[in-house]
Design a protein around this motif. Structure first.
Motif, mmCIF file in Angstrom:
data_model
loop_
_atom_site.group_PDB
_atom_site.id
_atom_site.type_symbol
_atom_site.label_atom_id
_atom_site.label_comp_id
_atom_site.label_asym_id
_atom_site.label_seq_id
_atom_site.Cartn_x
_atom_site.Cartn_y
_atom_site.Cartn_z
ATOM 1 N N LYS A 8 0.830 -1.202 0.000
ATOM 2 C CA LYS A 8 0.000 0.000 0.000
ATOM 3 C C LYS A 8 0.865 1.252 0.000
ATOM 4 O O LYS A 8 0.604 2.212 -0.721
ATOM 5 N N LYS A 9 1.918 1.247 0.815
ATOM 6 C CA LYS A 9 2.837 2.388 0.891
ATOM 7 C C LYS A 9 3.558 2.579 -0.450
ATOM 8 O O LYS A 9 3.686 3.704 -0.940
ATOM 9 N N SER A 12 1.154 4.012 -2.963
ATOM 10 C CA SER A 12 0.928 5.417 -2.637
ATOM 11 C C SER A 12 2.084 6.276 -3.155
ATOM 12 O O SER A 12 1.874 7.332 -3.766
ATOM 13 N N ASP A 13 3.307 5.835 -2.929
ATOM 14 C CA ASP A 13 4.483 6.558 -3.422
ATOM 15 C C ASP A 13 4.522 6.554 -4.948
ATOM 16 O O ASP A 13 4.909 7.553 -5.564
ATOM 17 N N ILE A 15 1.992 6.562 -6.978
ATOM 18 C CA ILE A 15 1.025 7.559 -7.441
ATOM 19 C C ILE A 15 1.633 8.953 -7.343
ATOM 20 O O ILE A 15 1.520 9.758 -8.270
ATOM 21 N N ARG A 16 2.288 9.236 -6.226
ATOM 22 C CA ARG A 16 2.911 10.556 -6.052
ATOM 23 C C ARG A 16 3.955 10.813 -7.140
ATOM 24 O O ARG A 16 4.047 11.913 -7.682
ATOM 25 N N ILE A 51 -6.825 3.992 -2.042
ATOM 26 C CA ILE A 51 -5.499 4.609 -1.898
ATOM 27 C C ILE A 51 -5.345 5.754 -2.893
ATOM 28 O O ILE A 51 -4.843 6.834 -2.541
ATOM 29 N N LEU A 52 -5.792 5.534 -4.122
ATOM 30 C CA LEU A 52 -5.706 6.574 -5.144
ATOM 31 C C LEU A 52 -6.488 7.816 -4.720
ATOM 32 O O LEU A 52 -5.987 8.946 -4.813
ATOM 33 N N HIS A 54 -7.317 8.680 -1.678
ATOM 34 C CA HIS A 54 -6.676 9.252 -0.492
ATOM 35 C C HIS A 54 -5.469 10.107 -0.881
ATOM 36 O O HIS A 54 -5.304 11.231 -0.393
ATOM 37 N N VAL A 55 -4.621 9.575 -1.752
ATOM 38 C CA VAL A 55 -3.444 10.326 -2.203
ATOM 39 C C VAL A 55 -3.877 11.564 -2.982
ATOM 40 O O VAL A 55 -3.293 12.643 -2.817
ATOM 41 N N ASP A 58 -4.897 14.147 -0.434
ATOM 42 C CA ASP A 58 -3.748 14.674 0.309
ATOM 43 C C ASP A 58 -2.854 15.574 -0.531
ATOM 44 O O ASP A 58 -2.352 16.586 -0.054
ATOM 45 N N GLU A 59 -2.645 15.201 -1.779
ATOM 46 C CA GLU A 59 -1.699 15.914 -2.643
ATOM 47 C C GLU A 59 -2.386 16.960 -3.530
ATOM 48 O O GLU A 59 -1.744 17.529 -4.401
#
Length: 141
Positions: A8-9, A12-13, A15-16, A51-52, A54-55, A58-59
Motif C-alpha cells: 500500500k505504501k 501510494s508513493d 502515485i505521487r 489509496i488513489l 486518499h493520495v 492529500d496531494e
C-alpha cells in the motif's frame, strides 16, 4: 500482513511519482494506475481505488473521473425536461470543468471533454442564436 502494508505504501508513493509533473490524472492514467496496483502491488481494486482517492485528496490532485461526474450531475440538473442544454449552460459547465482542473487543460480540450460528458449522459444541445437559431456552436467543437 506487513507485506500488504508495504504494498500500500509503495503504491501510494508510485502515485505521487506518477503525478509529480501535473495535478490532473486522466481517466486513462487512473485506469493504468489501478491496473498497476492490482497486477504489481497485489492489491484488490477497492483498496487501490481507496489509496488513489486518499493520495489525490492529500496531494491536491484532481481525478478526471471525479470532474466528469460533477459536470455530468450539473448538466443533468440544468438541462430542460427533454435533455436540452443551451449554449450558455454549456459555457457554464466548461467554466466549472476548467476551475475544477485548475486551468491545467487547454480551453478547446475542455470543451471536447464537456461535449463527451454530454454525449455519455444522453444530453443534446438546444438551438441558440438571435436570428438563426442553430446548433452550430455545438457542432464546431
Amino acid at each position: 500482513m506487513e507485506t500488504m502494508a508495504a504494498d500500500k505504501k509503495k503504491f501510494s508513493d508510485y502515485i505521487r511519482l506518477h503525478t509529480e509533473d501535473g495535478h490532473v490524472i486522466s481517466m486513462e492514467g487512473e485506469r493504468e494506475l489501478l491496473k498497476k496496483a492490482v497486477v504489481d502491488f497485489s492489491l484488490d481494486l477497492d483498496q487501490a481505488r481507496g489509496i488513489l482517492m486518499h493520495v489525490a485528496e492529500d496531494e491536491d490532485i484532481t481525478l478526471e473521473s471525479d470532474v466528469n461526474a460533477h459536470v455530468k450531475a450539473y448538466l443533468q440538473q440544468i438541462a430542460n425536461r427533454r435533455g436540452g442544454v443551451t449554449h450558455r449552460q454549456f459555457k457554464s459547465a466548461v467554466g466549472m470543468y476548467t476551475r475544477m482542473t485548475g486551468n491545467a487543460l487547454e480551453p478547446e480540450d475542455v470543451k471536447k471533454r464537456v461535449k463527451s460528458v454530454m454525449e455519455r449522459a444522453k444530453l443534446h444541445p438546444r438551438r441558440s442564436g438571435i436570428l438563426l437559431r442553430t446548433r452550430r456552436w455545438y457542432k464546431k467543437i
